[in-house]
Design an enzyme around this catalytic site. Sequence first.
Site, PDB file in Angstrom:
ATOM      1  N   TYR A  13       0.831  -1.228   0.000  1.00 30.22           N
ATOM      2  CA  TYR A  13       0.000   0.000   0.000  1.00 30.22           C
ATOM      3  C   TYR A  13       0.862   1.275   0.000  1.00 30.22           C
ATOM      4  CZ  TYR A  13      -3.251   3.468   2.018  1.00 30.22           C
ATOM      5  OH  TYR A  13      -4.003   4.586   2.289  1.00 30.22           O
ATOM      6  N   ASP A  60      12.551 -12.127  -0.823  1.00 33.28           N
ATOM      7  CA  ASP A  60      12.347 -11.892   0.602  1.00 33.28           C
ATOM      8  C   ASP A  60      13.535 -11.144   1.205  1.00 33.28           C
ATOM      9  OD1 ASP A  60      12.046 -12.556   3.534  1.00 33.28           O
ATOM     10  OD2 ASP A  60      10.348 -13.659   2.697  1.00 33.28           O
ATOM     11  N   ILE A  61      13.228 -10.214   2.110  1.00 33.39           N
ATOM     12  CA  ILE A  61      14.328  -9.485   2.773  1.00 33.39           C
ATOM     13  C   ILE A  61      15.158 -10.401   3.671  1.00 33.39           C
ATOM     14  CG2 ILE A  61      13.319  -7.155   2.731  1.00 33.39           C
ATOM     15  CD1 ILE A  61      12.466  -7.705   5.706  1.00 33.39           C
ATOM     16  N   ALA A  83       9.045  -3.293   3.888  1.00 28.40           N
ATOM     17  CA  ALA A  83       8.636  -4.707   3.958  1.00 28.40           C
ATOM     18  C   ALA A  83       8.414  -5.150   5.395  1.00 28.40           C
ATOM     19  CB  ALA A  83       9.698  -5.584   3.300  1.00 28.40           C
ATOM     20  N   SER A 126       6.038   3.493  13.331  1.00 25.31           N
ATOM     21  CA  SER A 126       4.614   3.719  13.561  1.00 25.31           C
ATOM     22  C   SER A 126       4.404   4.489  14.853  1.00 25.31           C
ATOM     23  CB  SER A 126       3.931   2.352  13.667  1.00 25.31           C
ATOM     24  OG  SER A 126       2.641   2.478  14.202  1.00 25.31           O
ATOM     25  N   TYR A 151       3.342  -6.836  17.019  1.00 24.90           N
ATOM     26  CA  TYR A 151       3.610  -5.961  15.864  1.00 24.90           C
ATOM     27  C   TYR A 151       4.272  -4.662  16.333  1.00 24.90           C
ATOM     28  CZ  TYR A 151       2.865  -2.317  12.429  1.00 24.90           C
ATOM     29  OH  TYR A 151       3.063  -1.248  11.592  1.00 24.90           O
ATOM     30  N   LYS A 155       8.268  -3.040  15.811  1.00 23.22           N
ATOM     31  CA  LYS A 155       8.664  -1.722  15.275  1.00 23.22           C
ATOM     32  C   LYS A 155       9.624  -1.028  16.238  1.00 23.22           C
ATOM     33  CE  LYS A 155       6.670  -1.797  11.465  1.00 23.22           C
ATOM     34  NZ  LYS A 155       7.405  -1.678  10.210  1.00 23.22           N
ATOM     35  N   ASN A 181      -2.052   7.519  10.982  1.00 26.45           N
ATOM     36  CA  ASN A 181      -2.959   6.542  10.345  1.00 26.45           C
ATOM     37  C   ASN A 181      -3.091   6.792   8.851  1.00 26.45           C
ATOM     38  OD1 ASN A 181      -3.537   6.452  13.258  1.00 26.45           O
ATOM     39  ND2 ASN A 181      -5.119   5.022  12.679  1.00 26.45           N
ATOM     40  N   VAL A 219     -18.615   0.214  15.655  1.00 24.34           N
ATOM     41  CA  VAL A 219     -17.843   1.309  16.263  1.00 24.34           C
ATOM     42  C   VAL A 219     -17.387   0.808  17.630  1.00 24.34           C
ATOM     43  CG1 VAL A 219     -17.952   3.657  17.168  1.00 24.34           C
ATOM     44  CG2 VAL A 219     -19.123   3.089  15.027  1.00 24.34           C
ATOM     45  N   GLY A 296      -6.802  -3.181  23.586  1.00 22.57           N
ATOM     46  CA  GLY A 296      -5.533  -2.620  23.103  1.00 22.57           C
ATOM     47  C   GLY A 296      -5.674  -1.236  22.490  1.00 22.57           C
TER      48      GLY A 296
HETATM   49  P1  NAD Z   1       1.556  -3.643   3.105  1.00 19.43           P
HETATM   50  O1  NAD Z   1       1.313  -4.967   3.707  1.00 19.43           O
HETATM   51  O2  NAD Z   1       0.607  -3.161   2.064  1.00 19.43           O
HETATM   52  O3  NAD Z   1       3.036  -3.582   2.505  1.00 19.43           O
HETATM   53  C1  NAD Z   1       4.106  -4.335   3.023  1.00 19.43           C
HETATM   54  C2  NAD Z   1       4.748  -5.052   1.857  1.00 19.43           C
HETATM   55  O4  NAD Z   1       5.857  -5.810   2.321  1.00 19.43           O
HETATM   56  C3  NAD Z   1       3.789  -6.032   1.160  1.00 19.43           C
HETATM   57  O5  NAD Z   1       3.814  -5.781  -0.230  1.00 19.43           O
HETATM   58  C4  NAD Z   1       4.365  -7.409   1.492  1.00 19.43           C
HETATM   59  O6  NAD Z   1       4.138  -8.338   0.455  1.00 19.43           O
HETATM   60  C5  NAD Z   1       5.829  -7.085   1.683  1.00 19.43           C
HETATM   61  N1  NAD Z   1       6.555  -8.014   2.567  1.00 19.43           N
HETATM   62  C6  NAD Z   1       6.168  -8.480   3.787  1.00 19.43           C
HETATM   63  N2  NAD Z   1       7.118  -9.263   4.303  1.00 19.43           N
HETATM   64  C7  NAD Z   1       8.142  -9.283   3.407  1.00 19.43           C
HETATM   65  C8  NAD Z   1       9.412  -9.917   3.380  1.00 19.43           C
HETATM   66  N3  NAD Z   1       9.826 -10.696   4.390  1.00 19.43           N
HETATM   67  N4  NAD Z   1      10.214  -9.734   2.299  1.00 19.43           N
HETATM   68  C9  NAD Z   1       9.787  -8.966   1.260  1.00 19.43           C
HETATM   69  N5  NAD Z   1       8.603  -8.342   1.232  1.00 19.43           N
HETATM   70  C10 NAD Z   1       7.790  -8.489   2.299  1.00 19.43           C
HETATM   71  O7  NAD Z   1       1.643  -2.583   4.306  1.00 19.43           O
HETATM   72  P2  NAD Z   1       1.711  -0.994   4.271  1.00 19.43           P
HETATM   73  O8  NAD Z   1       0.475  -0.482   4.903  1.00 19.43           O
HETATM   74  O9  NAD Z   1       2.105  -0.521   2.938  1.00 19.43           O
HETATM   75  O10 NAD Z   1       2.873  -0.767   5.322  1.00 19.43           O
HETATM   76  C11 NAD Z   1       4.212  -0.554   4.929  1.00 19.43           C
HETATM   77  C12 NAD Z   1       5.083  -0.406   6.159  1.00 19.43           C
HETATM   78  O11 NAD Z   1       4.600   0.682   6.947  1.00 19.43           O
HETATM   79  C13 NAD Z   1       5.078  -1.632   7.068  1.00 19.43           C
HETATM   80  O12 NAD Z   1       6.375  -1.815   7.582  1.00 19.43           O
HETATM   81  C14 NAD Z   1       4.116  -1.236   8.166  1.00 19.43           C
HETATM   82  O13 NAD Z   1       4.402  -1.891   9.367  1.00 19.43           O
HETATM   83  C15 NAD Z   1       4.390   0.259   8.277  1.00 19.43           C
HETATM   84  N6  NAD Z   1       3.251   1.008   8.852  1.00 19.43           N
HETATM   85  C16 NAD Z   1       2.018   0.879   8.279  1.00 19.43           C
HETATM   86  C17 NAD Z   1       0.924   1.549   8.851  1.00 19.43           C
HETATM   87  C18 NAD Z   1      -0.458   1.395   8.272  1.00 19.43           C
HETATM   88  O14 NAD Z   1      -1.431   1.685   8.982  1.00 19.43           O
HETATM   89  N7  NAD Z   1      -0.628   0.995   7.004  1.00 19.43           N
HETATM   90  C19 NAD Z   1       1.105   2.365   9.976  1.00 19.43           C
HETATM   91  C20 NAD Z   1       2.387   2.495  10.505  1.00 19.43           C
HETATM   92  C21 NAD Z   1       3.456   1.801   9.932  1.00 19.43           C
HETATM   93  N1  UFG Z   2     -12.421   1.362  14.685  1.00 22.62           N
HETATM   94  C1  UFG Z   2     -13.767   1.073  14.774  1.00 22.62           C
HETATM   95  N2  UFG Z   2     -14.264   0.062  14.013  1.00 22.62           N
HETATM   96  C2  UFG Z   2     -13.485  -0.654  13.140  1.00 22.62           C
HETATM   97  C3  UFG Z   2     -12.108  -0.350  13.053  1.00 22.62           C
HETATM   98  C4  UFG Z   2     -11.620   0.668  13.852  1.00 22.62           C
HETATM   99  O1  UFG Z   2     -14.496   1.706  15.542  1.00 22.62           O
HETATM  100  O2  UFG Z   2     -14.008  -1.569  12.489  1.00 22.62           O
HETATM  101  C5  UFG Z   2     -11.870   2.480  15.469  1.00 22.62           C
HETATM  102  C6  UFG Z   2     -10.793   2.054  16.446  1.00 22.62           C
HETATM  103  O3  UFG Z   2     -11.346   1.668  17.671  1.00 22.62           O
HETATM  104  C7  UFG Z   2      -9.955   3.345  16.524  1.00 22.62           C
HETATM  105  C8  UFG Z   2     -10.095   3.964  15.134  1.00 22.62           C
HETATM  106  O4  UFG Z   2     -11.272   3.382  14.580  1.00 22.62           O
HETATM  107  O5  UFG Z   2     -10.525   4.234  17.455  1.00 22.62           O
HETATM  108  C9  UFG Z   2      -8.927   3.677  14.215  1.00 22.62           C
HETATM  109  O6  UFG Z   2      -8.685   2.270  14.183  1.00 22.62           O
HETATM  110  P1  UFG Z   2      -7.697   1.609  13.098  1.00 22.62           P
HETATM  111  O7  UFG Z   2      -7.729   0.144  13.332  1.00 22.62           O
HETATM  112  O8  UFG Z   2      -8.016   2.110  11.746  1.00 22.62           O
HETATM  113  O9  UFG Z   2      -6.307   2.226  13.473  1.00 22.62           O
HETATM  114  P2  UFG Z   2      -5.470   2.119  14.829  1.00 22.62           P
HETATM  115  O10 UFG Z   2      -5.177   3.519  15.240  1.00 22.62           O
HETATM  116  O11 UFG Z   2      -6.092   1.243  15.811  1.00 22.62           O
HETATM  117  O12 UFG Z   2      -4.176   1.353  14.315  1.00 22.62           O
HETATM  118  C10 UFG Z   2      -3.291   1.973  13.409  1.00 22.62           C
HETATM  119  C11 UFG Z   2      -2.535   0.932  12.573  1.00 22.62           C
HETATM  120  C12 UFG Z   2      -1.648   0.102  13.438  1.00 22.62           C
HETATM  121  C13 UFG Z   2      -0.777   0.963  14.282  1.00 22.62           C
HETATM  122  C14 UFG Z   2      -1.631   1.950  15.061  1.00 22.62           C
HETATM  123  C15 UFG Z   2      -0.825   2.917  15.873  1.00 22.62           C
HETATM  124  O13 UFG Z   2      -3.429   0.102  11.901  1.00 22.62           O
HETATM  125  O14 UFG Z   2      -0.820  -0.669  12.606  1.00 22.62           O
HETATM  126  O15 UFG Z   2      -2.385   2.725  14.132  1.00 22.62           O
HETATM  127  O16 UFG Z   2      -0.046   3.703  15.046  1.00 22.62           O
HETATM  128  F1  UFG Z   2      -0.087   0.195  15.155  1.00 22.62           F
END
Ligand code: NAD
Ligand code: UFG
Length: 340
Positions: A13, A60-61, A83, A126, A151, A155, A181, A219, A296
């Site tokens: 993404y 893979d990394i 990744a 994150s 998770y 990080k 987010n 919610v 959580g």
């Molecule tokens: P995503 O899952 O869409 O992208 C991660 C990519 O890494 C995927 O394409 C997956 O196939 C690849 N991958 C996973 N393990 C791998 C490995 N061992 N070797 C090679 N490729 C691998 O997730 P995203 O939302 O794009 O998130 C990207 C990064 O940002 C992640 O590290 C995630 O933890 C971090 N992050 C995401 C969010 C969020 O809410 N989306 C928030 C904070 C941090």
């Molecule tokens: N929520 C709902 N219903 C749902 C999903 C979420 O009410 O079906 C609420 C949650 O309780 C929260 C808010 O919407 O109050 C946002 O929830 P998300 O799951 O979208 O996001 P979070 O903040 O819980 O988690 C995100 C990332 C995690 C990261 C975290 C802290 O998904 O990877 O932010 O940075 F760890």
Amino acid sequence: MKQSILVTGGAGYIGSHTTLALLEAGHDVIVLDNLANSSQESLRRVERICGKTATFIEGDIRDRELLDSIFARHSIQAVLHFAGLKAVGESVQQPLAYYENNVSGSIVLFQAMAAANVFNLVFSSSATVYGEPKEMPISESCPTGTPTNPYGRSKLMVEEILRDLAISESRWSIALLRYFNPVGAHVSGLIGEDPNGIPNNLVPYISQVAVGKLQQLSVYGNDYPTIDGTGVRDYIHVIDLANGHLKALNVIIESTGINTWNLGTGQGYSVLQMISAFEQAANVEVPYAVVARRSGDIAECWADPKKAIQELGWKTQHNLEDMMRDTWRWQQKNPNGFGK
Ligand code: NAD
Ligand code: UFG
């Protein structure tokens, strides 16, 4: 050899939107992704949008031999490391998979980088590393807390490994980017978030309800000490997030050491505000029911983005309406995502 940027997880993404931004800025990009949570279709779409191609390597990394061969074949200037696995609930069920991918995988990558004399790194961290925040907004000087799941801990562990690395070898230049987010999609509607199965996160869930794939949103709690009792978060458009990576890249290439930057907008919205903004942008109703709190979850969390604004020269350019409109366009055009 032309200098390239290696993007791990670049088919995912945030990685695909950042790959697009890098290509548009004229960089040569190599994507390494094992497609565990993505499809190569995202990169084909990136090519359609910008007319430029990233070199794709499926792998893979954790594969040191493969990494060594990539660094030998290409002149890599910097690595953007996305990744990893990211589903909070799954990490509780499968902690070893999370530590292996996110922590061991990162260590293998950093070892291969050092062996190839590549010391410029941007790491996807994150806001979860702050744990239960003591003050709001959250600035980088707030102490990291105790993440409530494997998770989040993975990080924080990688951040700490990188701090040790920067002390041990002065050539490292590292950006720890703490995302709040991420939501939204590219304005073309060609790339966006494609969650596996039933989404865990709020905005993908809302948009799947809106498109009729899911019946109603739950919610999680309306008794938090917030504006309307529902959880408050700092939602940031993925395009702004991608641009933050380019800005961080420019800074680390010109410096050394380790730096942390929050990437958020500085504005929090509640779950009910998000539902209503989505309904307005998409002109559809989103049925919901209030249920118990999700374990959580914290009440509220938003960034102080001043440090990134000042030091990276970065600013968000998309508001909540843009986030919802772009999410909806992506969802409508691709009801089954990339069809992975
Ligand atoms: P995503 O899952 O869409 O992208 C991660 C990519 O890494 C995927 O394409 C997956 O196939 C690849 N991958 C996973 N393990 C791998 C490995 N061992 N070797 C090679 N490729 C691998 O997730 P995203 O939302 O794009 O998130 C990207 C990064 O940002 C992640 O590290 C995630 O933890 C971090 N992050 C995401 C969010 C969020 O809410 N989306 C928030 C904070 C941090
Ligand atoms: N929520 C709902 N219903 C749902 C999903 C979420 O009410 O079906 C609420 C949650 O309780 C929260 C808010 O919407 O109050 C946002 O929830 P998300 O799951 O979208 O996001 P979070 O903040 O819980 O988690 C995100 C990332 C995690 C990261 C975290 C802290 O998904 O990877 O932010 O940075 F760890």
